[in-house]
Design an enzyme around this catalytic site. Structure first.
Site, PDB file in Angstrom:
ATOM      1  N   SER A 143       0.861  -1.179   0.000  1.00 15.92           N
ATOM      2  CA  SER A 143       0.000   0.000   0.000  1.00 15.92           C
ATOM      3  C   SER A 143       0.903   1.236   0.000  1.00 15.92           C
ATOM      4  O   SER A 143       1.867   1.303  -0.770  1.00 15.92           O
ATOM      5  CB  SER A 143      -0.923  -0.075   1.232  1.00 15.92           C
ATOM      6  OG  SER A 143      -1.638   1.103   1.423  1.00 15.92           O
ATOM      7  N   TYR A 157      -4.930   7.868  -6.176  1.00 20.53           N
ATOM      8  CA  TYR A 157      -3.905   6.916  -5.724  1.00 20.53           C
ATOM      9  C   TYR A 157      -4.126   6.580  -4.247  1.00 20.53           C
ATOM     10  O   TYR A 157      -4.134   5.410  -3.852  1.00 20.53           O
ATOM     11  CB  TYR A 157      -2.531   7.559  -5.944  1.00 20.53           C
ATOM     12  CG  TYR A 157      -1.342   6.801  -5.415  1.00 20.53           C
ATOM     13  CD1 TYR A 157      -0.667   5.880  -6.211  1.00 20.53           C
ATOM     14  CD2 TYR A 157      -0.850   7.047  -4.128  1.00 20.53           C
ATOM     15  CE1 TYR A 157       0.457   5.207  -5.722  1.00 20.53           C
ATOM     16  CE2 TYR A 157       0.266   6.383  -3.642  1.00 20.53           C
ATOM     17  CZ  TYR A 157       0.920   5.461  -4.437  1.00 20.53           C
ATOM     18  OH  TYR A 157       2.024   4.813  -3.955  1.00 20.53           O
ATOM     19  N   LYS A 161      -4.883   2.998  -2.264  1.00 16.11           N
ATOM     20  CA  LYS A 161      -3.986   2.463  -1.233  1.00 16.11           C
ATOM     21  C   LYS A 161      -4.745   2.215   0.073  1.00 16.11           C
ATOM     22  O   LYS A 161      -4.440   1.270   0.805  1.00 16.11           O
ATOM     23  CB  LYS A 161      -2.804   3.409  -1.025  1.00 16.11           C
ATOM     24  CG  LYS A 161      -1.884   3.524  -2.254  1.00 16.11           C
ATOM     25  CD  LYS A 161      -1.289   2.180  -2.625  1.00 16.11           C
ATOM     26  CE  LYS A 161      -0.315   2.234  -3.784  1.00 16.11           C
ATOM     27  NZ  LYS A 161       0.256   0.922  -4.112  1.00 16.11           N
TER      28      LYS A 161
HETATM   29  N1  NAD Z   1       8.549   4.646  -4.226  1.00 18.17           N
HETATM   30  C1  NAD Z   1       7.799   5.187  -3.281  1.00 18.17           C
HETATM   31  O1  NAD Z   1       8.117   6.271  -2.760  1.00 18.17           O
HETATM   32  C2  NAD Z   1       6.545   4.487  -2.809  1.00 18.17           C
HETATM   33  C3  NAD Z   1       5.918   4.967  -1.659  1.00 18.17           C
HETATM   34  C4  NAD Z   1       4.741   4.335  -1.227  1.00 18.17           C
HETATM   35  C5  NAD Z   1       4.238   3.251  -1.924  1.00 18.17           C
HETATM   36  N2  NAD Z   1       4.872   2.824  -3.041  1.00 18.17           N
HETATM   37  C6  NAD Z   1       4.272   1.687  -3.753  1.00 18.17           C
HETATM   38  O2  NAD Z   1       5.233   0.681  -3.952  1.00 18.17           O
HETATM   39  C7  NAD Z   1       4.985   0.021  -5.198  1.00 18.17           C
HETATM   40  C8  NAD Z   1       6.243   0.071  -6.056  1.00 18.17           C
HETATM   41  O3  NAD Z   1       6.648   1.414  -6.185  1.00 18.17           O
HETATM   42  P1  NAD Z   1       7.965   1.849  -6.991  1.00 18.17           P
HETATM   43  O4  NAD Z   1       8.391   3.163  -6.501  1.00 18.17           O
HETATM   44  O5  NAD Z   1       8.907   0.721  -7.057  1.00 18.17           O
HETATM   45  O6  NAD Z   1       7.297   2.146  -8.403  1.00 18.17           O
HETATM   46  P2  NAD Z   1       7.714   1.763  -9.872  1.00 18.17           P
HETATM   47  O7  NAD Z   1       6.908   2.647 -10.758  1.00 18.17           O
HETATM   48  O8  NAD Z   1       9.181   1.754  -9.997  1.00 18.17           O
HETATM   49  O9  NAD Z   1       7.188   0.248  -9.934  1.00 18.17           O
HETATM   50  C9  NAD Z   1       5.879  -0.106 -10.198  1.00 18.17           C
HETATM   51  C10 NAD Z   1       5.946  -1.181 -11.264  1.00 18.17           C
HETATM   52  O10 NAD Z   1       4.603  -1.612 -11.552  1.00 18.17           O
HETATM   53  C11 NAD Z   1       4.547  -1.846 -12.934  1.00 18.17           C
HETATM   54  N3  NAD Z   1       3.185  -1.781 -13.434  1.00 18.17           N
HETATM   55  C12 NAD Z   1       2.408  -0.663 -13.539  1.00 18.17           C
HETATM   56  N4  NAD Z   1       1.240  -0.992 -14.106  1.00 18.17           N
HETATM   57  C13 NAD Z   1       1.277  -2.319 -14.359  1.00 18.17           C
HETATM   58  C14 NAD Z   1       0.365  -3.232 -14.950  1.00 18.17           C
HETATM   59  N5  NAD Z   1      -0.822  -2.818 -15.403  1.00 18.17           N
HETATM   60  N6  NAD Z   1       0.726  -4.530 -15.077  1.00 18.17           N
HETATM   61  C15 NAD Z   1       1.949  -4.956 -14.624  1.00 18.17           C
HETATM   62  N7  NAD Z   1       2.850  -4.127 -14.052  1.00 18.17           N
HETATM   63  C16 NAD Z   1       2.517  -2.837 -13.935  1.00 18.17           C
HETATM   64  C17 NAD Z   1       5.400  -0.730 -13.548  1.00 18.17           C
HETATM   65  O11 NAD Z   1       5.761  -1.032 -14.889  1.00 18.17           O
HETATM   66  C18 NAD Z   1       6.541  -0.666 -12.584  1.00 18.17           C
HETATM   67  O12 NAD Z   1       7.622  -1.469 -12.986  1.00 18.17           O
HETATM   68  C19 NAD Z   1       3.798   0.708  -5.831  1.00 18.17           C
HETATM   69  O13 NAD Z   1       2.611   0.020  -5.524  1.00 18.17           O
HETATM   70  C20 NAD Z   1       3.801   2.071  -5.146  1.00 18.17           C
HETATM   71  O14 NAD Z   1       2.503   2.637  -5.109  1.00 18.17           O
HETATM   72  C21 NAD Z   1       6.021   3.404  -3.509  1.00 18.17           C
END
Ligand code: NAD
Length: 253
Positions: A143, A157, A161
């Site tokens: 989340s 978003y 979450k």
């Molecule tokens: N990075 C942060 O600061 C942060 C903070 C809170 C939560 N999150 C959550 O952690 C998770 C990963 O974040 P991240 O920063 O590594 O993001 P990211 O964008 O690097 O990774 C997300 C991945 O999901 C893939 N994706 C998107 N749509 C898709 C689909 N329809 N089918 C298959 N794959 C798909 C993307 O291609 C990407 O590789 C996410 O759920 C994000 O909401 C991240």
């Protein structure tokens, strides 16, 4: 004995920042890992990096759009055909949108709900028979701190979450008799290529930034989020279900 020895895991969003870090850590700890993401080439790049870092790593790359219902069954089928069992599902794929709620378009709502929320539900539903069969299945739903810490400008978003947390708790109650644990992880600001590209800044630049809204005043490294996911996936977390683990440096916004 490695912490995920003998276990098979699916990680959606496996080519992204936190997904790739989680995939590598799972392999280091002995898991067979299926990385699922939209396109083949970033998946191949991540898989190659993992095989380079972890000799003998067993990685299956699956290019699929988890935002479609049909993808879920196909992914589970491919993983079972390759590895023969499934113990862990990490729902992690996510997209962002930046429309204030007063201007939020139906098309954006549908897309973000499909990827961030419904894909978690469909993957869980399709994975459950195998997770139940292994006797100690674990689902980790990724989340965000913003499921509970409100802010301006990313309402769609944040709604998805928050929905993930509710889904996690209900599924944990429903699956407890089947010995499947279901937990959520809420990352805070984590330094991934997505953010570097979005902000047009370098990793070094962001690493030295003073982040005002968390107690540690910094970005997390993706491995700092991957470790709590690993723990929840492992048998060390055997008494942990229906929980929400905040991995956000003590975010207060
Ligand atoms: N990075 C942060 O600061 C942060 C903070 C809170 C939560 N999150 C959550 O952690 C998770 C990963 O974040 P991240 O920063 O590594 O993001 P990211 O964008 O690097 O990774 C997300 C991945 O999901 C893939 N994706 C998107 N749509 C898709 C689909 N329809 N089918 C298959 N794959 C798909 C993307 O291609 C990407 O590789 C996410 O759920 C994000 O909401 C991240």
């Amino acid at each position: 004995m490695k912490r995920l020895e003998g276990k098979t895991a699916i990680i959606t969003g496996g080519a992204g920042g936190i997904g790739a870090a989680t995939g590598q850590l799972f392999c280091e700890e002995g898991a067979r890992v299926a990385l699922v993401d939209l396109a083949e080439s970033p998946l191949a790049e991540v898989a190659q990096r993992i095989r380079g870092a972890v000799p003998g790593a067993q990685v299956l790359e699956i290019a699929a759009d988890v935002g479609t219902e049909a993808a879920a069954a196909a992914i589970v089928k491919e993983v079972l055909a390759k590895f023969g069992a499934l113990h862990v599902l990490v729902n992690l794929a996510g997209i962002r949108s930046y429309e204030p709620l007063a201007e939020a378009k139906a098309e954006t709502w549908q897309k973000i709900l499909a990827v961030n929320l419904l894909s978690y539900a469909y993957l869980a539903r399709e994975a459950l028979p195998a997770l139940r069969a292994c006797g100690k299945g674990s689902i980790i739903n990724v989340s965000s701190t913003h499921a509970v810490n409100p802010r301006v400008g990313m309402g769609q978003y944040d709604v998805t979450k928050a929905g993930i947390l509710s889904m996690t708790r209900t599924l944990a109650f429903e699956e407890a008799p089947n010995k499947v644990r279901v937990n959520a992880v809420c990352p805070g600001l984590t330094l991934t290529p997505f953010h570097m590209k979005r902000l047009g800044r370098t990793e070094q630049d962001l690493l030295t930034e003073d982040v005002g809204h968390n107690l540690q005043r910094r970005w997390a490294d993706p491995r700092e989020v991957a470790f709590p996911i690993l723990w929840l996936a492992s048998d060390e977390a055997s008494f942990c279900t229906a929980s929400t683990l905040m991995v956000d440096g003590g975010t207060r916004v």
